[in-house]
Scaffold this motif. Sequence first.
Motif, short mmCIF file in Angstrom:
data_model
loop_
_atom_site.label_atom_id
_atom_site.label_comp_id
_atom_site.label_asym_id
_atom_site.label_seq_id
_atom_site.Cartn_x
_atom_site.Cartn_y
_atom_site.Cartn_z
N LEU A 60 0.86 -1.18 0.00
CA LEU A 60 0.00 0.00 0.00
C LEU A 60 0.89 1.23 0.00
CD1 LEU A 60 -2.31 -1.24 2.90
CD2 LEU A 60 -2.90 -1.28 0.48
N THR A 61 0.30 2.38 -0.31
CA THR A 61 1.02 3.65 -0.30
C THR A 61 0.19 4.67 0.47
OG1 THR A 61 1.87 3.14 -2.50
CG2 THR A 61 2.13 5.39 -1.75
N ASP A 62 0.84 5.43 1.36
CA ASP A 62 0.08 6.45 2.10
C ASP A 62 -0.04 7.73 1.28
OD1 ASP A 62 2.42 7.94 2.44
OD2 ASP A 62 2.63 7.47 4.56
N LEU A 63 -0.64 8.74 1.86
CA LEU A 63 -0.90 9.99 1.12
C LEU A 63 0.38 10.76 0.80
CD1 LEU A 63 -4.11 11.21 2.99
CD2 LEU A 63 -3.94 9.91 0.86
N ASN A 64 1.48 10.43 1.49
CA ASN A 64 2.77 11.06 1.20
C ASN A 64 3.65 10.20 0.30
OD1 ASN A 64 2.22 13.30 2.92
ND2 ASN A 64 2.67 12.00 4.68
N ASN A 65 3.04 9.20 -0.32
CA ASN A 65 3.72 8.25 -1.22
C ASN A 65 4.73 7.35 -0.51
OD1 ASN A 65 2.31 8.97 -3.61
ND2 ASN A 65 3.59 10.79 -3.78
N SER A 66 4.62 7.21 0.80
CA SER A 66 5.47 6.27 1.53
C SER A 66 4.85 4.88 1.44
CB SER A 66 5.60 6.67 3.00
OG SER A 66 6.23 7.92 3.09
N SER A 67 5.71 3.88 1.29
CA SER A 67 5.24 2.50 1.18
C SER A 67 4.85 1.94 2.54
CB SER A 67 6.33 1.62 0.59
OG SER A 67 6.53 1.96 -0.75
N TYR A 68 3.85 1.11 2.52
CA TYR A 68 3.41 0.38 3.70
C TYR A 68 3.05 -1.01 3.24
CZ TYR A 68 0.49 -1.18 7.59
OH TYR A 68 -0.06 -1.89 8.63
N ASN A 69 3.71 -2.01 3.82
CA ASN A 69 3.35 -3.38 3.51
C ASN A 69 2.44 -3.88 4.62
OD1 ASN A 69 3.27 -6.29 3.17
ND2 ASN A 69 4.95 -6.00 1.72
N PHE A 70 1.29 -4.41 4.23
CA PHE A 70 0.31 -4.89 5.20
C PHE A 70 0.92 -5.97 6.10
CE2 PHE A 70 -3.65 -7.36 6.22
CZ PHE A 70 -4.24 -6.38 6.99
N ARG A 71 2.03 -6.51 5.70
CA ARG A 71 2.74 -7.50 6.51
C ARG A 71 3.11 -6.91 7.88
NH1 ARG A 71 7.34 -9.88 3.21
NH2 ARG A 71 5.69 -10.98 2.13
N ALA A 73 1.21 -5.48 9.78
CA ALA A 73 0.06 -5.72 10.66
C ALA A 73 -0.04 -7.17 11.12
CB ALA A 73 -1.22 -5.33 9.94
N GLU A 74 0.80 -8.04 10.56
CA GLU A 74 0.76 -9.45 10.94
C GLU A 74 1.10 -9.62 12.42
OE1 GLU A 74 2.07 -13.64 8.83
OE2 GLU A 74 3.12 -11.80 8.29
N ASN A 75 0.40 -10.51 13.07
CA ASN A 75 0.57 -10.81 14.51
C ASN A 75 0.14 -9.64 15.40
OD1 ASN A 75 1.64 -13.43 13.97
ND2 ASN A 75 3.59 -12.44 13.49
N LYS A 76 -0.67 -8.74 14.86
CA LYS A 76 -1.22 -7.62 15.62
C LYS A 76 -2.75 -7.63 15.48
CE LYS A 76 2.64 -4.47 14.69
NZ LYS A 76 2.99 -3.18 14.06
N VAL A 77 -3.41 -6.97 16.41
CA VAL A 77 -4.83 -6.70 16.23
C VAL A 77 -4.89 -5.55 15.24
CG1 VAL A 77 -6.95 -5.93 17.34
CG2 VAL A 77 -5.38 -7.44 18.58
N VAL A 78 -5.73 -5.70 14.21
CA VAL A 78 -5.78 -4.68 13.16
C VAL A 78 -7.23 -4.40 12.75
CG1 VAL A 78 -5.39 -6.41 11.34
CG2 VAL A 78 -4.89 -4.04 10.87
N LEU A 79 -7.50 -3.13 12.50
CA LEU A 79 -8.79 -2.72 11.96
C LEU A 79 -8.53 -2.18 10.55
CD1 LEU A 79 -11.75 -1.15 13.69
CD2 LEU A 79 -11.05 -0.22 11.50
N VAL A 80 -9.15 -2.80 9.57
CA VAL A 80 -9.02 -2.38 8.17
C VAL A 80 -10.35 -1.76 7.76
CG1 VAL A 80 -8.59 -3.14 5.80
CG2 VAL A 80 -7.41 -4.27 7.70
#
Length: 188
Positions: A60-71, A73-80
């Motif tokens: 994924l990419t945030d609004l500042n064009n920084s990369s974020y891999n959903f990985r 969030a692995e082993n965490k509680v996450v709200l999508v």
Amino acid sequence: MKLPKVNLKNSLFALIILLLIIPTTRQFIQIQLHKGLALFSPSIESHSGRDVITNYNWQLTDLNNSSYNFRQAENKVVLVSFWATWCPPCIAELPSLQKLYNDYKDSIEFVFISNVDKSVVSAFLKKNNYTFNVYQPSEAPPNTLFDVKSIPRNFLIDKKGNVVIDKSGAANWNSETVRKAIDGLLNN
């Protein structure tokens, strides 16, 4: 041919129809209706019927064009949360998501996803004083669960990848039900 009788009921009906035809008032009315529906909290999935996220490799990419891999969030509680700035039910539930984010941003991972133009999302966040990060997919999701066809669609996922809540449509995410579910997931 006899004309319909003009009374208060008929006048109100005509006024509502007229307001729904006008685009600027239509969105306001739709948002208010969905806020009424969003008073209810989402349901917890039964243990036997829960989907499981097995592949977190999603770029994924945030609004500042920084990369974020959903990985991350692995082993965490996450709200999508899948949403859009033009979507009345999304707009109706975002205040409750912001309140939840304010209280749990240091405990769980929040991943807000929108395909709306980044400048439009940025302006919308600023106008409404929303402080959560928003991401856009850089590639197709790795599992069909996140191949969302209607919005809003939200998922609460436990540390093992089990989908505890899968909710389409507006809901109250700042409810006691959701908070108890998150607290329980954090303590496991």
